[in-house]
Design a protein around this motif. Structure first.
Motif, short mmCIF file in Angstrom:
data_model
loop_
_atom_site.label_atom_id
_atom_site.label_comp_id
_atom_site.label_asym_id
_atom_site.label_seq_id
_atom_site.Cartn_x
_atom_site.Cartn_y
_atom_site.Cartn_z
N GLN A 117 0.80 -1.22 0.00
CA GLN A 117 0.00 0.00 0.00
C GLN A 117 0.84 1.28 0.00
O GLN A 117 0.40 2.32 0.50
N CYS A 122 -5.39 3.32 -2.73
CA CYS A 122 -5.68 2.74 -1.42
C CYS A 122 -5.23 3.72 -0.36
O CYS A 122 -4.74 4.81 -0.66
N ILE A 123 -5.38 3.36 0.92
CA ILE A 123 -4.91 4.19 2.02
C ILE A 123 -3.41 4.00 2.15
O ILE A 123 -2.94 2.91 2.43
N LEU A 149 -4.25 2.58 13.21
CA LEU A 149 -4.75 2.94 11.89
C LEU A 149 -4.05 2.15 10.80
O LEU A 149 -4.67 1.75 9.81
N ARG A 150 -2.74 1.93 10.97
CA ARG A 150 -2.01 1.13 9.99
C ARG A 150 -2.57 -0.28 9.91
O ARG A 150 -2.80 -0.81 8.81
N TRP A 152 -5.52 -1.33 10.79
CA TRP A 152 -6.90 -1.28 10.28
C TRP A 152 -6.92 -1.12 8.76
O TRP A 152 -7.70 -1.77 8.06
N SER A 153 -6.05 -0.27 8.23
CA SER A 153 -6.11 0.06 6.81
C SER A 153 -5.34 -0.92 5.92
O SER A 153 -5.64 -1.03 4.72
N THR A 154 -4.36 -1.64 6.47
CA THR A 154 -3.55 -2.55 5.66
C THR A 154 -4.38 -3.71 5.13
O THR A 154 -4.98 -4.46 5.89
N HIS A 156 -7.20 -3.71 3.84
CA HIS A 156 -8.63 -3.59 4.14
C HIS A 156 -9.40 -4.01 2.88
O HIS A 156 -9.26 -3.38 1.82
N GLU A 231 -13.95 4.90 8.89
CA GLU A 231 -14.65 3.94 8.03
C GLU A 231 -15.80 4.63 7.30
O GLU A 231 -16.01 4.43 6.10
N VAL A 234 -14.39 6.98 4.48
CA VAL A 234 -13.86 6.28 3.31
C VAL A 234 -14.97 5.52 2.60
O VAL A 234 -14.96 5.40 1.37
#
Length: 567
Positions: A117, A122-123, A149-150, A152-154, A156, A231, A234
């Motif tokens: 990412q 993506c984030i 946050l990392r 959660w977003s990895t 996703h 969430e 996004v």
């Protein structure tokens, strides 16, 4: 620093193995370029002007010395002996052959690193203040939240293919050193009147073709609910953001177009996640989870507040350069008896942010010897040692000087930000590195540099703004005119730090300049400031007080190549 669990290591190593299989199928012709493109992008691999480029993730800028040594090895064995640190606290390699890409990913996985990412829609990497966890003005340490946050977003599953790339920055200090207003989502940790911790959330910032400052979406989201609120943001963007036009697909354009309707949709989605989603409340961060992650960011073993003040005087008489280095490259610390030290990557003969393999090894040695094995990548393309004892500062200066890291210019004109530009990037319209080098040569005299004082000079090779030219007190943007390199100059930008005030994009001062005119233009702008300033006034303050007209006139007066075109 966050320490990988067995789960984390398995995920990264399985991802590397998956990429090896994808690459092998591509090289055998089983996956054509179109099919392979999203797969390589998901792992940080670009195709640039001359060769593939790998962007390695450095979450919120923190590196262990062993990781930096591995990056040095990759530079030495797979690249041309150097790497580049970016404004998003990542590390890039520009010359790795695609056939060897899987071997590099395996080596990165050995030290808990990857490129997941760092590209694609993506984030992206969560960025923060390079002084996070150690800044004297910090309200709340943002690193545990950045790590949450990392995670959660990895990977996703819902947000793997957003309309466009998505950038998040977080700060926990009174001073915004993370340029949060210039991000898709900017998070600021705050405490309310009851002492409770929460997030001030700004949405829809960004640079590029249309510079936009983020809008306040929510003044206080309790920390337990921040994942749910993000969430919701996004999801709304992913569902309704434009995919028909890459130039209009960023969140900033969507927010500007929708206005209040966007924020109402986010609030509605936020409520629905908590009230109607199956296990929606499972996304709330629990006390136990925060404590688990925060434990990774406790002060390193051996850190103890020291009594007594720092007394550098015994070194200053013998070494005048040490005094300047203390002034510019050494920063305050939350723990008494400690300082943070910037290792400058802005020096003659190298592009801003570039590091040779030997310099990476030297920086790793400095981290082991003087900073408890930790080093950080900064937003301004430097390195930082976060745990230096005051008693060791003179020794650190000597070692940094021997390694080429001790240029005492942090915050000054030659501590400029510059993207790799047309020398490497296939998207660039013009080169950035020669401009940066010309400015460094023009302002090599430290006495003059100190007289000029704090100036943020940012250089981008194209409108994508990887050099953050919009937020520079002086911004330089490379543009293409009939196949030739030209440069547009802006004045008065700000990243949101206290030095320059609220974030704002710089304003163009006239038609573009030819490459050979840019150093003269920068000098003319600086000379105008020195002539017009009042006592104690910074460059950015003079620009705002007297306006652009005197600066534009001075810049136009040094036109040579473009004189006829603007007459």
């Amino acid at each position: 620093m966050y320490r990988y669990t067995a789960f984390d290591r398995r995920l990264v190593r399985e991802r590397a193995a998956q990429f090896r299989d994808q690459l092998a199928r591509h090289l055998r012709g089983e996956l054509d370029d179109d099919a392979f493109r999203p797969l390589r992008l998901q792992n940080g691999w670009y195709v640039q002007r001359h060769a593939p480029m790998l962007r390695v993730a450095v979450p919120y800028g923190e590196l262990a010395s062993r990781q930096l040594r591995m990056l040095a090895r990759i530079a030495r064995e797979f690249d041309r002996g150097y790497a580049h640190v970016t404004t998003r606290q990542n590390v890039q390699f520009n010359w790795i052959a695609l056939e060897r890409a899987a071997d590099v990913m395996d080596l990165l996985a050995e030290v808990d690193m990857h490129g997941i990412q760092t590209s694609g829609n993506c984030i992206r990497n969560i960025t923060t203040d390079a002084l996070a966890g150690i800044a004297p003005d910090e309200v709340v340490d943002p690193r545990p939240y950045a790590e949450i946050l990392r995670q959660w977003s990895t990977l996703h599953p819902e947000f793997a293919f957003l309309p466009r790339k998505f950038k998040v920055a977080i700060t926990g200090a009174r001073e915004d050193r993370a340029a949060t207003a210039w991000h898709d989502i900017g998070l600021r940790l705050v405490k309310n009147d009851a002492g409770e911790v929460g997030f001030e959330v700004h949405v829809g910032g960004g640079m590029g073709r249309t510079p936009v400052i983020a809008t306040l979406a929510n003044a206080f989201v309790p920390w337990q609910q921040i994942l749910v609120y993000l969430e919701a943001i996004v999801r709304v963007y992913n569902r309704f953001g434009r995919r028909d036009n890459a130039y209009k697909a960023r969140l900033k354009i969507f927010v500007r177009a929708e206005g209040r309707r966007f924020f109402d949709a986010v609030d509605d989605e936020f409520a629905k996640i908590l009230q109607r989603d199956v296990d929606g409340d499972a996304q709330l961060i629990t006390d136990a989870e925060l404590e688990r992650v925060a434990a990774h960011f406790a002060d390193p073993s051996g850190v103890r507040p020291a009594r007594g003040g720092f007394e550098p005087a015994r070194h200053l008489d013998a070494q005048a350069g040490f005094a300047r280095w203390l002034e510019r490259n050494v920063h305050g610390h939350r723990v008494s008896g400690y300082r943070a030290v910037t290792l400058s990557l802005k020096r003659a003969g190298q592009a801003p942010g570039d590091l040779t393999a030997e310099q990476m090894e030297a920086a790793a040695t400095l981290a082991d010897r003087y900073s408890l094995g930790e080093i950080r990548v900064t937003h301004t393309q430097n390195l930082l040692l976060p745990w230096v004892r005051e008693a060791d500062l003179y020794a650190v200066w000597q070692a940094a000087r021997a390694a080429g890291f001790a240029t005492p210019n942090v915050g000054l004109l030659t501590d400029l930000i510059a993207c790799p530009g047309g020398d490497y990037c296939a998207l660039a319209n013009a080169r950035s590195i020669p401009i940066a080098q010309a400015v460094a040569e023009r302002f090599a005299d430290l006495d003059e540099l100190y007289d000029i004082g704090d100036v943020a000079l940012h250089v981008s090779g194209c409108i994508n703004s990887c050099g953050h030219h919009h937020s520079g007190h002086i911004g330089v943007l490379g543009v293409d005119k009939d196949g030739q390199e030209w440069y547009q100059v802006t004045l008065g930008g700000s990243d949101g730090s206290s030095l320059a005030g609220a974030a704002v994009p710089g304003r163009v001062i006239g038609p573009a300049f030819a490459a050979d005119e840019v150093p003269d233009v920068i000098e003319a702008l600086v000379d105008t400031y020195r002539r017009e300033r009042v006592a104690g006034e910074l460059f950015i303050d003079t620009v705002r007080r007297i306006g652009l007209a005197p600066f534009r006139a001075a810049a136009d007066a040094v036109r040579c190549t473009t004189a006829q075109a603007t007459a």
